[in-house]
Design an enzyme around this catalytic site. Structure first.
Site: not given
Length: 451
Positions: A25, A28-29, A93, A185
């Site tokens: 992945g 962000f992480g 994956v 939003e």
């Protein structure tokens, strides 16, 4: 070759060759983990099913024709081109062989690892009604955003040609399900698009008659914000012309519209913003997960029973210092990725890391042009000042000067001239005599509007 060994109940790394780290992945992480491993004696493989990193907080602006896709996404290879210790792979994956320490890909290949970091994110959750997805797409990917943008803009085009008043009203009715930050939003921006940007572009319809309906099963919008900011957000939405329906769960979504409470509402554009479900990472590992599928991890973000496997971001659930779950937002994922990188480095040195401790920097949500709310804890802001801070913060976290300038110029253009330059119907044929509904495979199929 390296091994995770346990000495006196503490995990550490015993290295004989460069330590192999596989990161699944590039959100962000995952990217933060890779960035923070710079200089460590490791070889890194990062694998993602898409070739780009997405700045998801601004995805709704692509869906509402404010920004182009290239302004909020960057090729992963480009971002990591200077890192000779990193191999970037495009692949999906499908599982993890924990005994053999191998990640399984959909083409049958496997990736060996000494340490595995799962940053696999989350998808849409329809609460047992996956059959609603073709009629109410969610917003998690660029494909989702362009699908929603196409539906919004095509609805106005079809309404321009529609002579039947009932059908025209359904075309000019937009329903957003879920009043979290994404739903709020979207609702505010669609309302502004219809009432401010588009009126001069059409001759047979008045786009200011558009209905934007925000449906929320809970008792208030932005439930994660303090009540005073939630109240302000609802009033601001209503001033923009958004109809806010609280305390009503949706019981049906179909090609004709939605049913919520005891009401049926005709609408040809429905957007799902009501829930998410984590990737199947817990199933890959056969470990415990919460109701949303998120992995339950140890204080050092490792997976119970597997000290060599970490999970970050929307993939996991872990408590913050106040006892509440760490929110599924970008700053949290980055903090977790940064922490996991430090744990890997400390293990390489034979050190014992302290538990992960989340620090909440604040919550932000835009409502409309010059309208936003910000919760910094003791400091709470709303209105124009909050909007400026919201904009500056988002521009700051974009990658690259070109993208920061492009987004800033676009927002300035919208702010001064009320024009959105990304109003393009793309990635699919514009259909004006039938309803385009994406199948589960992601391709468009034509569904006749005749009943």
């Amino acid at each position: 070759m390296t091994n995770i060994v346990t000495i006196d109940g503490k995990a550490s790394i015993r290295a004989t060759t460069p330590h192999r780290v596989v990161v699944v992945g590039a959100g962000f992480g995952g990217l933060e983990t890779v960035y923070r491993l710079t200089g460590a004696d490791v070889s890194i493989t990062i694998v993602d099913r898409r070739n780009h990193h997405l700045f998801q907080p601004l995805l709704y602006q692509v869906a509402t024709a404010s920004l182009a896709t290239s302004e909020i996404a960057w090729p992963i290879r480009y971002l990591l081109r200077g890192r000779k210790d990193v191999t970037t792979l495009l692949g999906t994956v499908t599982g993890v062989d924990t005994a053999a320490h191998r990640v399984q890909l959909d083409d049958g290949q496997t990736l060996p690892y000494d340490t595995l970091v799962l940053a696999t994110g989350a998808g849409h959750a329809y609460f047992g009604h996956d059959e609603w997805e073709p009629f109410a797409p969610g917003l998690k990917t660029l494909e989702d955003a362009t699908t929603i943008r196409r539906r919004i803009l095509t609805a106005f085009e079809r309404a321009e040609r529609e002579s039947d008043a009932v059908k025209r009203a359904a075309l000019l009715t937009f329903v957003i399900i879920g009043a979290g930050p994404t739903g709020v939003e979207l609702a505010g921006t669609i309302a502004e698009l219809a009432r401010v940007t588009l009126p001069e572009d059409f001759r047979n319809i008045d786009t200011r008659e558009t209905r934007v309906v925000l449906i929320e099963a809970g008792s208030r919008v932005l439930a994660g914000f303090p009540e005073e900011l939630s109240t302000y957000a609802q009033r601001s939405l209503e001033k923009l012309g958004v109809e806010v329906a609280l305390g009503h769960a949706v019981s049906d979504c179909n090609i004709d519209g939605v049913v919520y409470g005891d009401k049926a509402l005709g609408a040809r554009t429905i957007i799902w913003a009501a829930g998410v479900r984590a990737s199947p990472a817990a199933e890959w590992l056969n470990v415990a997960a919460d109701r949303a599928g998120r992995l339950q991890v140890n204080p050092d973000l490792s997976v119970p029973g597997h000290p060599e496997i970490f999970a970050v971001g929307d993939t996991v659930t872990i408590a913050a210092p106040d006892g509440k779950p760490v929110p599924g937002i970008a700053p949290a994922a980055k903090q977790e990725g940064r922490y996991v990188a430090s744990v890997i480095k400390q293990r390489l040195r034979g050190e014992t890391p302290a538990p992960f401790r989340y620090s909440h920097d604040g919550s932000l949500a835009q409502i409309g042009k010059k309208l936003a709310v910000i919760d910094f804890g003791r400091v709470r802001l709303r209105g124009a000042l909050a909007w400026w801070i919201w904009g500056i913060a988002h521009i700051y976290f974009l990658i690259g000067l070109r993208n920061r300038l492009a987004v800033a110029i676009n927002w300035l253009w919208i702010h001064t001239l009320d024009q959105r330059g990304a109003r393009l119907i793309t990635q699919g044929r514009a259909v004006v005599d039938s309803q385009s509904v994406p199948s589960h495979g992601g391709e468009e199929k034509r569904v006749s509007s005749a009943r």
